[in-house]
Design an enzyme around this catalytic site. Structure first.
Site, PDB file in Angstrom:
ATOM      1  N   HIS A 136     -20.782 -36.628   7.904  1.00 10.08           N
ATOM      2  CA  HIS A 136     -20.999 -36.974   6.498  1.00 10.08           C
ATOM      3  C   HIS A 136     -22.332 -37.706   6.332  1.00 10.08           C
ATOM      4  O   HIS A 136     -22.964 -37.604   5.283  1.00 10.08           O
ATOM      5  CB  HIS A 136     -19.838 -37.837   6.005  1.00 10.08           C
ATOM      6  CG  HIS A 136     -19.973 -38.319   4.590  1.00 10.08           C
ATOM      7  ND1 HIS A 136     -20.412 -37.499   3.567  1.00 10.08           N
ATOM      8  CD2 HIS A 136     -19.728 -39.529   4.012  1.00 10.08           C
ATOM      9  CE1 HIS A 136     -20.419 -38.184   2.430  1.00 10.08           C
ATOM     10  NE2 HIS A 136     -20.038 -39.419   2.678  1.00 10.08           N
ATOM     11  N   ASP A 165     -13.835 -39.386   5.918  1.00 12.63           N
ATOM     12  CA  ASP A 165     -15.254 -39.139   6.187  1.00 12.63           C
ATOM     13  C   ASP A 165     -15.401 -38.830   7.667  1.00 12.63           C
ATOM     14  O   ASP A 165     -15.062 -39.658   8.520  1.00 12.63           O
ATOM     15  CB  ASP A 165     -16.099 -40.380   5.877  1.00 12.63           C
ATOM     16  CG  ASP A 165     -16.313 -40.608   4.390  1.00 12.63           C
ATOM     17  OD1 ASP A 165     -15.830 -39.815   3.572  1.00 12.63           O
ATOM     18  OD2 ASP A 165     -16.989 -41.607   4.064  1.00 12.63           O
ATOM     19  N   HIS A 195      -9.369 -39.493   1.077  1.00 12.54           N
ATOM     20  CA  HIS A 195     -10.070 -38.536   1.948  1.00 12.54           C
ATOM     21  C   HIS A 195     -10.642 -39.208   3.184  1.00 12.54           C
ATOM     22  O   HIS A 195     -10.780 -40.422   3.257  1.00 12.54           O
ATOM     23  CB  HIS A 195     -11.178 -37.813   1.178  1.00 12.54           C
ATOM     24  CG  HIS A 195     -12.349 -38.675   0.818  1.00 12.54           C
ATOM     25  ND1 HIS A 195     -12.370 -39.461  -0.301  1.00 12.54           N
ATOM     26  CD2 HIS A 195     -13.534 -38.868   1.445  1.00 12.54           C
ATOM     27  CE1 HIS A 195     -13.524 -40.095  -0.368  1.00 12.54           C
ATOM     28  NE2 HIS A 195     -14.251 -39.774   0.691  1.00 12.54           N
ATOM     29  N   TRP A 209       2.001 -21.035  -9.375  1.00  9.89           N
ATOM     30  CA  TRP A 209       0.930 -21.436  -8.471  1.00  9.89           C
ATOM     31  C   TRP A 209      -0.338 -21.714  -9.255  1.00  9.89           C
ATOM     32  O   TRP A 209      -0.470 -21.310 -10.403  1.00  9.89           O
ATOM     33  CB  TRP A 209       0.727 -20.451  -7.322  1.00  9.89           C
ATOM     34  CG  TRP A 209       0.500 -18.986  -7.665  1.00  9.89           C
ATOM     35  CD1 TRP A 209       0.630 -18.389  -8.889  1.00  9.89           C
ATOM     36  CD2 TRP A 209       0.108 -17.960  -6.746  1.00  9.89           C
ATOM     37  NE1 TRP A 209       0.358 -17.055  -8.790  1.00  9.89           N
ATOM     38  CE2 TRP A 209       0.028 -16.759  -7.503  1.00  9.89           C
ATOM     39  CE3 TRP A 209      -0.175 -17.916  -5.398  1.00  9.89           C
ATOM     40  CZ2 TRP A 209      -0.332 -15.540  -6.916  1.00  9.89           C
ATOM     41  CZ3 TRP A 209      -0.537 -16.705  -4.823  1.00  9.89           C
ATOM     42  CH2 TRP A 209      -0.609 -15.536  -5.576  1.00  9.89           C
ATOM     43  N   HIS A 266     -14.926 -34.990  -0.682  1.00 12.90           N
ATOM     44  CA  HIS A 266     -14.832 -36.456  -0.743  1.00 12.90           C
ATOM     45  C   HIS A 266     -14.192 -36.917  -2.046  1.00 12.90           C
ATOM     46  O   HIS A 266     -14.621 -37.884  -2.661  1.00 12.90           O
ATOM     47  CB  HIS A 266     -16.224 -37.075  -0.527  1.00 12.90           C
ATOM     48  CG  HIS A 266     -16.760 -36.770   0.839  1.00 12.90           C
ATOM     49  ND1 HIS A 266     -16.707 -37.663   1.890  1.00 12.90           N
ATOM     50  CD2 HIS A 266     -17.302 -35.631   1.339  1.00 12.90           C
ATOM     51  CE1 HIS A 266     -17.222 -37.092   2.975  1.00 12.90           C
ATOM     52  NE2 HIS A 266     -17.588 -35.853   2.665  1.00 12.90           N
ATOM     53  N   HIS A 321     -21.240 -46.638   6.594  1.00 18.57           N
ATOM     54  CA  HIS A 321     -21.510 -45.213   6.824  1.00 18.57           C
ATOM     55  C   HIS A 321     -22.564 -45.044   7.927  1.00 18.57           C
ATOM     56  O   HIS A 321     -22.406 -44.220   8.835  1.00 18.57           O
ATOM     57  CB  HIS A 321     -22.012 -44.544   5.539  1.00 18.57           C
ATOM     58  CG  HIS A 321     -20.956 -44.320   4.509  1.00 18.57           C
ATOM     59  ND1 HIS A 321     -20.492 -45.310   3.667  1.00 18.57           N
ATOM     60  CD2 HIS A 321     -20.253 -43.204   4.177  1.00 18.57           C
ATOM     61  CE1 HIS A 321     -19.572 -44.805   2.860  1.00 18.57           C
ATOM     62  NE2 HIS A 321     -19.403 -43.532   3.143  1.00 18.57           N
TER      63      HIS A 321
HETATM   64 MN    MN Z   1     -16.371 -39.957   1.546  1.00 14.04          MN
END
Ligand code: MN
Length: 260
Positions: free
Chosen positions: A81, A77, A75, A63, A71, A210
């Protein structure tokens, strides 16, 4: 709903009638993380450290610990964010409704345009001409910008950074507002390191994808791959983020269900 729907799906998955396409990049230290101008704090890339590997630290097991930002790698958002989305209800990854994380996708093929201009700007007119061929973008669907970026970008300069900043594709403000207001999309996805174009810092407002997507409770997916394996319409995206408390985003496995 009858159980038959789900058992049909399970049988189609087993028989290959429905294929599962992995749109996720492997989390690895060398995969680039978005770079902000140097006056701002930076996100961690991915790193991994072995705890034990069938050795004196743990003879029967293997492990590791790992670290990264919310991010890093492929990934999601979440609305929080961006400052415009900070008050969106259920706008963090631990509170967002999971129903919306299984949703149809429209894949906009921009490969020819990006091959000619890595900083290609996706416009409302381009999306409208896509609709003339493939039909109206349904409410609640993802819109993915397919650039085949992994094949186009220089492996040693994945973000295509030049003296005046990065040059990678993304939508302009008009296209973003049209997707939200006229098509009611779930969100916008890309193979590049950000949903906005590399030069979007110079747009008004800066980073319009965004700014408006998250301000309107919409989502982003970035650092995907294999969008060339998706049909223009008809695929279904499964993208469930980690349940990080107050998380502004999350690395995740993104898979597409594709008929045929
Ligand atoms: Mn991002």
């Amino acid at each position: 709903m009858s159980n038959a729907l789900l058992s049909d799906l399970v049988q189609s998955l087993a028989s290959g009638g429905v294929k599962v396409v992995d749109l996720t990049e492997t989390l690895r230290p060398e995969y680039p993380t978005i770079q902000l101008p140097e006056e701002f704090a930076q996100a961690w890339g991915f790193s991994k450290e072995t705890i034990s590997h069938y050795d004196e630290n743990g003879p029967g097991w293997s492990w590791s610990n790992f670290s990264m930002s919310e991010h890093t790698g492929t990934h999601l958002d979440a609305p929080t964010h961006w400052v415009t989305g900070k008050d969106v209800p259920n706008g963090t990854v631990d509170t967002m409704p999971m129903e919306q994380m299984i949703a149809p996708v429209c894949v906009i093929d921009c490969t020819a345009e990006v091959a000619a201009d890595k900083g290609f700007i996706l416009t409302k007119a381009f999306l409208e001409s896509w609709e003339e061929q493939h039909g109206r973008i349904p409410a609640g669907s993802w819109v993915f910008l397919r650039s085949d970026w992994r094949k186009v970008a220089d492996a040693d300069n994945y973000t295509n950074m030049q003296e005046d900043g990065a040059h990678s594709p993304g939508p302009d403000q008009e296209a973003v507002l049209w997707m939200i207001e006229d098509r009611d999309v779930l969100g916008f996805g890309t193979e590049c390191v950000g949903t906005d174009a590399g030069q979007a810092f110079a747009m008004d407002p800066p980073y319009p994808c965004h700014h408006f997507m998250h301000g309107n409770g919409r989502l982003g997916l970035q650092c995907m791959t294999n969008l060339d394996l998706l049909p223009p319409t008809g695929a279904v995206i499964v993208a469930t983020p980690l349940k990080i408390i107050d998380g502004s985003g999350s690395p995740l496995r993104v898979v597409a269900l594709v008929a045929g």
